[in-house]
Design an enzyme around this catalytic site. Structure first.
Site, mmCIF file in Angstrom:
data_model
loop_
_atom_site.group_PDB
_atom_site.id
_atom_site.type_symbol
_atom_site.label_atom_id
_atom_site.label_comp_id
_atom_site.label_asym_id
_atom_site.label_seq_id
_atom_site.Cartn_x
_atom_site.Cartn_y
_atom_site.Cartn_z
ATOM 1 N N ARG A 120 -10.367 -11.490 2.461
ATOM 2 C CA ARG A 120 -11.295 -12.515 1.994
ATOM 3 C C ARG A 120 -10.661 -13.903 2.024
ATOM 4 O O ARG A 120 -11.374 -14.906 2.119
ATOM 5 C CB ARG A 120 -11.796 -12.156 0.598
ATOM 6 C CG ARG A 120 -10.769 -12.195 -0.506
ATOM 7 C CD ARG A 120 -11.191 -11.378 -1.719
ATOM 8 N NE ARG A 120 -11.173 -9.951 -1.431
ATOM 9 C CZ ARG A 120 -11.587 -9.015 -2.271
ATOM 10 N NH1 ARG A 120 -12.047 -9.362 -3.473
ATOM 11 N NH2 ARG A 120 -11.550 -7.739 -1.938
ATOM 12 N N LYS B 77 0.838 -1.192 0.000
ATOM 13 C CA LYS B 77 0.000 0.000 0.000
ATOM 14 C C LYS B 77 0.876 1.246 0.000
ATOM 15 O O LYS B 77 1.959 1.243 0.599
ATOM 16 C CB LYS B 77 -0.877 0.044 1.262
ATOM 17 C CG LYS B 77 -1.958 -0.987 1.376
ATOM 18 C CD LYS B 77 -2.687 -0.817 2.702
ATOM 19 C CE LYS B 77 -3.765 -1.848 2.918
ATOM 20 N NZ LYS B 77 -4.927 -1.642 2.042
#
Length: 461
Positions: free
Chosen positions: A314, A240
Site C-alpha cells: 500500500r 515473514k
C-alpha cells in the site's frame, strides 16, 4: 505452447457439445454404430467428459464433449476446456450451437489449456487443436489468451529472474511491440521526483526501486492502470515466516495483471489514452531497511506511521496513485496482491474489488458474468476510517486488531486519490490447483472482466 487456433480444417473432427439432459435426444439423430459405441463406454455427457467415436476404418469420425447440467456448470468454469484436455491429438471443429457469448468464452478456455510455463523445463504441448467457430474474431480471442499467458509467465518467474530490472525489461519489450513510450524513475531519483515511499520500501534491495511509466494512444478517454510490483516480499524487518514467504514471487501479480490487460487494450486497438504505472521494488532486509515505528512522508504530503514493514504494498501504491491522480484520468484502476484478508474473505477464485462509481460497478458485474472472470464487490466502508488514523501521523499502514484487513487497506489507498472513478482490485494472482483452462500457478484475475467492461464505462460503444 500453442495459444492459437488451428487453420487447416480439411481433416477437422466434428465436435458436439451435449448437455446430459439432451443426450438421449441427440443420440436419436446419430447412426446406430455411434449409439452403440457411446452406450458401450457408458458415456453420460457428464461435465468435462469427452470421447472420440471411430469410423469403420478406426479413424476418428466425431467427438462428443459432455456439458453436464446447469447446476454442475455453476460450480466451475470452462467446461469445454475440461473436455479439451481429455481429447486425443487432432484438429476439432465445433458442430453444436451455443450462445455467442458462451461460445467465445468456451473457445478461449480451450486455448488456455495450451498454456504451460516452460522457461525452466520443457512441457508437453496441448494435443487437441481447435478451428475457431465462424462468427468469432479469432485474432481477438488469441490476443486475450496470449495476454493472459504474459501475466502468468511474469508471475510464475521466480524473483531471481523477475526482479525490478527484469520487470522493467518486460515493460519495455511490451512497449516496443506496441509502439508505446516508457519512462523510468529509479534509485535516489525517486526522492528527487517526490516518490519517497517507493524509495523507502525498495532501498534495502540490491536492485534499485523504480517507478515504471508506460503510455500508449493519443486519442479517446484516458485510462490509468496502477499495478503493485513488489517482485519479492520478505516482509522486511517484520520478517515473514518461511511458509508465508514461499509464494512471494507472486507479489508483483498486480503489475503482471495490469500488463496483461494493457497488452489486450493495445493489441486490440481500443480507442483510449492508456497509462500504466508500476512501482517495482523488492522488500528486502538490510541495514538501511525502513523500520517499524518510522514515519514516512508521501508524495501527497500525508505522513504514514509504519507499524508493520510487511504492509509495504500500500505504501508503494500510494505514491504511484497520487502521481496517477494528478492527471485526473477518466478511469483509474489499481490491482495488487495486497492482503491475505481478501483471500480469507472470498478465497482464491474471486477477484474482490472496491468502487463507489455505480457505472463502473454495473458494467463490471455484467462483464464478469459474461466472460467467466468472476469479481466480487467489497465496500469502501467509511466508518472504518478511524482505524487507519494512528494519531502520531496522518495514517497507519497496519492497523491493529486484524479485522477488515482488506477494507482498511483499500481505505488507505483511497486517501491518496480524489478521482471518483477510482477502482481497486485486491487479487490473489495464483491458482492453487489444476482446473479447466488454469494450471497451478500464476493467473490473471479481473483483467478480462475489465476489458469487457471498459467500452461501456467509457462510452466507446
Amino acid at each position: 505452447m500453442s495459444l492459437t487456433f488451428a487453420t487447416d480444417a480439411s481433416d477437422a473432427i466434428p465436435l458436439f457439445l451435449v448437455e446430459a439432459s439432451a443426450l438421449e435426444g441427440w443420440m436419436e439423430d446419430q447412426p446406430p454404430r455411434v449409439v452403440r459405441w457411446l452406450d458401450a463406454i457408458g458415456f453420460k455427457a457428464a461435465l468435462g467428459s469427452a470421447v472420440v467415436v471411430p469410423n469403420a476404418e478406426g479413424q476418428p469420425e466425431l467427438a462428443v464433449a459432455g456439458f453436464g447440467d446447469t447446476q454442475g456448470r455453476a460450480r466451475g468454469r470452462f467446461p469445454l476446456a475440461a473436455a479439451a484436455a481429455k481429447l486425443p491429438k487432432g484438429t476439432y471443429k465445433i458442430a453444436s450451437d451455443l450462445p455467442a457469448g458462451d461460445l467465445k468464452t468456451e473457445v478461449l478456455g480451450w486455448l488456455l489449456t495450451g498454456y504451460s510455463f516452460d522457461r525452466y523445463r520443457s512441457q508437453s504441448p496441448a494435443k487437441a487443436r481447435l478451428i475457431c467457430p465462424e462468427g468469432l474474431d479469432a485474432k481477438a480471442i488469441e490476443t486475450i489468451a496470449t495476454s493472459e499467458a504474459l501475466t502468468r509467465d511474469l508471475i510464475n518467474t521466480p524473483a531471481a529472474d523477475m526482479g525490478p530490472e527484469a520487470l522493467e525489461a518486460a515493460v519495455r519489450d511490451l512497449a516496443k511491440d506496441h509502439e508505446a513510450k516508457v519512462d523510468v524513475i529509479s534509485g535516489d531519483d525517486l526522492l528527487a521526483q517526490n516518490l519517497p515511499m517507493i524509495h523507502a520500501v525498495g532501498r534495502a534491495a540490491e536492485q534499485a526501486p523504480r517507478l515504471i511509466d508506460l503510455r500508449w494512444g493519443n486519442a479517446g478517454p484516458s485510462v490509468t492502470l496502477v499495478g503493485k510490483g513488489v517482485c519479492f516480499d520478505t516482509g522486511g524487518l517484520n520478517l515473514k515466516p518461511g511458509a508465508s514467504m514461499g509464494l512471494m514471487k507472486k507479489d508483483m501479480g498486480g503489475a503482471a495483471t495490469v500488463l496483461g490487460l494493457a497488452r489486450m487494450i493495445m493489441a486490440l486497438g481500443m480507442r483510449v489514452r492508456l497509462r500504466v504505472l508500476i512501482p517495482a521494488v523488492e522488500n528486502s532486509v538490510s541495514g538501511n531497511s525502513f523500520r517499524p515505528g518510522d514515519i514516512l512522508s508521501s508524495r501527497k504530503g500525508l505522513t504514514v506511521e509504519i507499524n508493520n514493514t510487511d504492509a509495504e504494498g500500500r505504501l508503494v501504491l500510494a505514491d504511484a496513485l497520487t502521481l496517477a491522480d494528478e492527471e485526473n484520468p477518466d478511469v483509474l484502476i489499481s490491482m495488487a496482491t495486497l492482503t491475505g484478508a481478501a483471500r480469507v474473505a472470498v478465497g482464491a477464485d474471486l477477484a474482490p474489488y472496491y468502487s463507489d462509481d455505480p457505472k463502473i460497478v454495473s458494467a463490471l458485474e455484467n462483464a464478469a458474468s459474461a466472460v467467466s472472470d468472476p469479481v466480487w464487490r467489497m465496500p469502501f466502508w467509511t466508518p472504518y476510517e478511524s482505524q487507519i488514523e494512528p494519531g502520531i501521523a496522518d495514517l497507519d499502514n497496519a492497523p491493529k486488531g486484524g479485522f477488515a484487513g482488506s477494507i482498511t487497506a483499500a481505505l488507505f489507498l483511497r486517501r491518496f486519490v480524489d478521482n471518483p472513478s477510482y477502482t481497486h482490485f485486491d487479487i490473489y494472482g495464483w491458482h492453487p490447483g489444476v482446473a479447466p483452462a488454469r494450471t497451478k500457478g500464476g493467473v490473471g484475475m479481473g483483467a478480462r472482466a475489465l476489458l469487457e467492461a471498459l467500452p461501456e464505462i467509457l462510452d466507446l460503444t
